[in-house]
Design a protein around this motif. Sequence first.
Motif, short mmCIF file in Angstrom:
data_model
loop_
_atom_site.label_atom_id
_atom_site.label_comp_id
_atom_site.label_asym_id
_atom_site.label_seq_id
_atom_site.Cartn_x
_atom_site.Cartn_y
_atom_site.Cartn_z
N HIS A 1 1.12 -1.48 0.61
CA HIS A 1 -0.19 0.40 0.20
C HIS A 1 0.95 1.32 0.01
O HIS A 1 0.51 2.24 -0.64
CB HIS A 1 -1.40 -0.08 0.63
CG HIS A 1 -1.64 0.97 1.40
ND1 HIS A 1 -2.80 1.15 0.45
CD2 HIS A 1 -1.72 2.49 2.44
CE1 HIS A 1 -3.42 2.29 0.46
NE2 HIS A 1 -2.68 2.70 2.04
N GLU A 2 1.92 1.28 0.71
CA GLU A 2 2.83 2.52 0.99
C GLU A 2 3.03 3.04 -0.59
O GLU A 2 3.57 3.80 -1.12
CB GLU A 2 3.48 2.00 2.13
CG GLU A 2 3.07 2.35 3.51
CD GLU A 2 1.79 3.53 3.73
OE1 GLU A 2 2.70 4.44 3.42
OE2 GLU A 2 1.56 2.99 4.13
N ARG A 3 3.94 1.41 -1.23
CA ARG A 3 4.43 1.40 -2.08
C ARG A 3 3.48 2.37 -3.71
O ARG A 3 3.97 2.77 -4.47
CB ARG A 3 4.99 0.39 -3.13
CG ARG A 3 6.45 -0.18 -1.90
CD ARG A 3 7.71 0.38 -1.88
NE ARG A 3 8.06 0.02 -3.40
CZ ARG A 3 8.88 -1.08 -3.79
NH1 ARG A 3 9.38 -1.62 -3.29
NH2 ARG A 3 9.27 -0.58 -5.24
N LEU A 4 2.51 1.98 -3.15
CA LEU A 4 1.34 2.83 -4.39
C LEU A 4 1.34 3.38 -4.01
O LEU A 4 0.77 4.21 -5.21
CB LEU A 4 -0.06 1.34 -4.47
CG LEU A 4 -1.03 2.03 -5.16
CD1 LEU A 4 -0.99 1.96 -6.33
CD2 LEU A 4 -2.63 1.01 -4.72
N LEU A 5 1.11 4.43 -2.83
CA LEU A 5 0.73 5.89 -2.08
C LEU A 5 1.64 6.02 -2.90
O LEU A 5 1.35 7.87 -3.42
CB LEU A 5 0.54 5.48 -1.29
CG LEU A 5 -0.96 4.92 -0.59
CD1 LEU A 5 -0.94 5.74 0.89
CD2 LEU A 5 -2.04 5.77 -1.35
N THR A 6 3.09 6.05 -2.64
CA THR A 6 4.04 7.19 -3.24
C THR A 6 4.19 7.18 -5.14
O THR A 6 4.43 7.96 -5.44
CB THR A 6 5.30 6.05 -2.60
OG1 THR A 6 5.19 6.22 -1.36
CG2 THR A 6 6.38 7.06 -3.61
N ALA A 7 3.68 6.14 -5.47
CA ALA A 7 4.08 6.07 -7.36
C ALA A 7 3.04 6.73 -7.80
O ALA A 7 2.52 7.19 -8.99
CB ALA A 7 3.79 4.42 -7.61
N LEU A 8 1.24 6.64 -7.06
CA LEU A 8 0.36 7.39 -7.32
C LEU A 8 0.64 8.87 -6.99
O LEU A 8 0.27 9.50 -8.77
CB LEU A 8 -0.49 7.28 -6.56
CG LEU A 8 -1.57 5.76 -6.22
CD1 LEU A 8 -2.65 6.16 -5.79
CD2 LEU A 8 -2.14 5.48 -7.87
N ASP A 9 1.26 9.27 -6.54
CA ASP A 9 1.59 11.08 -6.03
C ASP A 9 0.24 11.76 -6.69
O ASP A 9 -0.05 12.57 -7.51
CB ASP A 9 2.44 11.12 -7.67
CG ASP A 9 2.98 13.38 -7.82
OD1 ASP A 9 3.20 13.37 -6.56
OD2 ASP A 9 3.20 13.28 -8.83
N ILE A 10 -0.30 11.69 -5.47
CA ILE A 10 -2.19 12.77 -6.09
C ILE A 10 -1.64 14.12 -5.69
O ILE A 10 -1.16 14.56 -4.25
CB ILE A 10 -2.92 11.88 -4.92
CG1 ILE A 10 -3.42 10.48 -5.45
CG2 ILE A 10 -4.41 12.86 -5.20
CD1 ILE A 10 -3.86 9.42 -4.80
N ARG A 11 -1.76 14.38 -6.33
CA ARG A 11 -2.48 16.07 -5.66
C ARG A 11 -3.61 17.09 -5.55
O ARG A 11 -4.85 16.19 -5.79
CB ARG A 11 -2.19 17.03 -7.51
CG ARG A 11 -0.33 16.24 -8.09
CD ARG A 11 0.97 16.31 -7.21
NE ARG A 11 1.71 16.21 -7.46
CZ ARG A 11 2.76 16.47 -8.33
NH1 ARG A 11 2.10 18.11 -8.76
NH2 ARG A 11 3.48 16.12 -8.99
N PRO A 12 -3.47 17.41 -4.70
CA PRO A 12 -4.79 18.44 -4.83
C PRO A 12 -5.55 18.51 -5.65
O PRO A 12 -5.10 19.36 -6.77
CB PRO A 12 -4.70 19.57 -3.80
CG PRO A 12 -2.88 18.99 -2.90
CD PRO A 12 -2.29 18.42 -4.45
N GLY A 13 -6.73 18.37 -5.67
CA GLY A 13 -7.82 18.48 -6.57
C GLY A 13 -8.27 17.67 -7.79
O GLY A 13 -8.99 17.51 -8.33
N ASP A 14 -7.06 16.83 -7.10
CA ASP A 14 -7.23 15.33 -8.52
C ASP A 14 -8.86 14.67 -7.82
O ASP A 14 -9.44 14.60 -6.40
CB ASP A 14 -6.73 14.05 -8.25
CG ASP A 14 -5.07 14.81 -9.31
OD1 ASP A 14 -5.59 16.04 -9.90
OD2 ASP A 14 -3.97 13.85 -8.54
#
Length: 256
Positions: A12-25
């Motif tokens: 899960h932590e590896r996935l969150l890092t790869a997602l790089d979600i930005r405010p407003g997404d």
Amino acid sequence: MFDYDSELARHHERLLTALDIRPGDRVLDIGCGTGRTTRDAARAASPGSALGIDVSGPALAQALRQAEAEGLRNVDFVRGDAQAHPFPQEYFGLGVSRFGTMFFSDPVAAFANIGRALRPGARLVQLVWQAADRQEWHTAIRAALAGGHASSAPGSTADDPFALADPEVVAEVLTAAGFTAVDVVDVREPVCYGPDADRARAAVLQLRMAKDWLADLDASSAGRALDRLSATLDAHDTGDGVWFDSRAWLVGARRP
């Protein structure tokens, strides 16, 4: 209900890092289960939003309860099959799945439907399992419960958690579904089945693969299988959880 969030914490932590979600997404979580990824995406995307979809009513009920308990107002969940669900067209800026895309009966049609829900240029990022023989959790538990008599887990192709284990197949499927820039990265992280061997045994016996392997055994054979399972879990009890090695692919693609 099996605790996949605890099992997959490292992935899960590896996935969150790869997602790089930005405010407003606006994030679409495919096969969201109890919604851990969806909720984390919603927090990272605020003031954007996250929608999780899954076929399991009980899992979604738990996801909703947890979102309410965490006070999240920018997250929602829908029960449905992502292969055919009528998503709003070109709405989401990011698609994500944590081991939720391996079970489509028609993966090309499924990913094409997901692609139509993504805006042009949007990314799809997913974790899928590598081959069964690269999963210690699979081989060790199978050896314990099946006693070396089963070459693979029972079940139909549509229920195969390793259906996307071949990177070439993944690339072909995503390309046929209209995605470009397919990228596959090797991820090796352990999975946790519980804080100790006793609770790990209770967790494993909730899994379909365990139920299937035990289903055809007589009482005496089942008892020996459970003894072998306990010994296997004891051997993997580190004192800080029962851990097994695992391998996954982190698959990225883009909607043109």
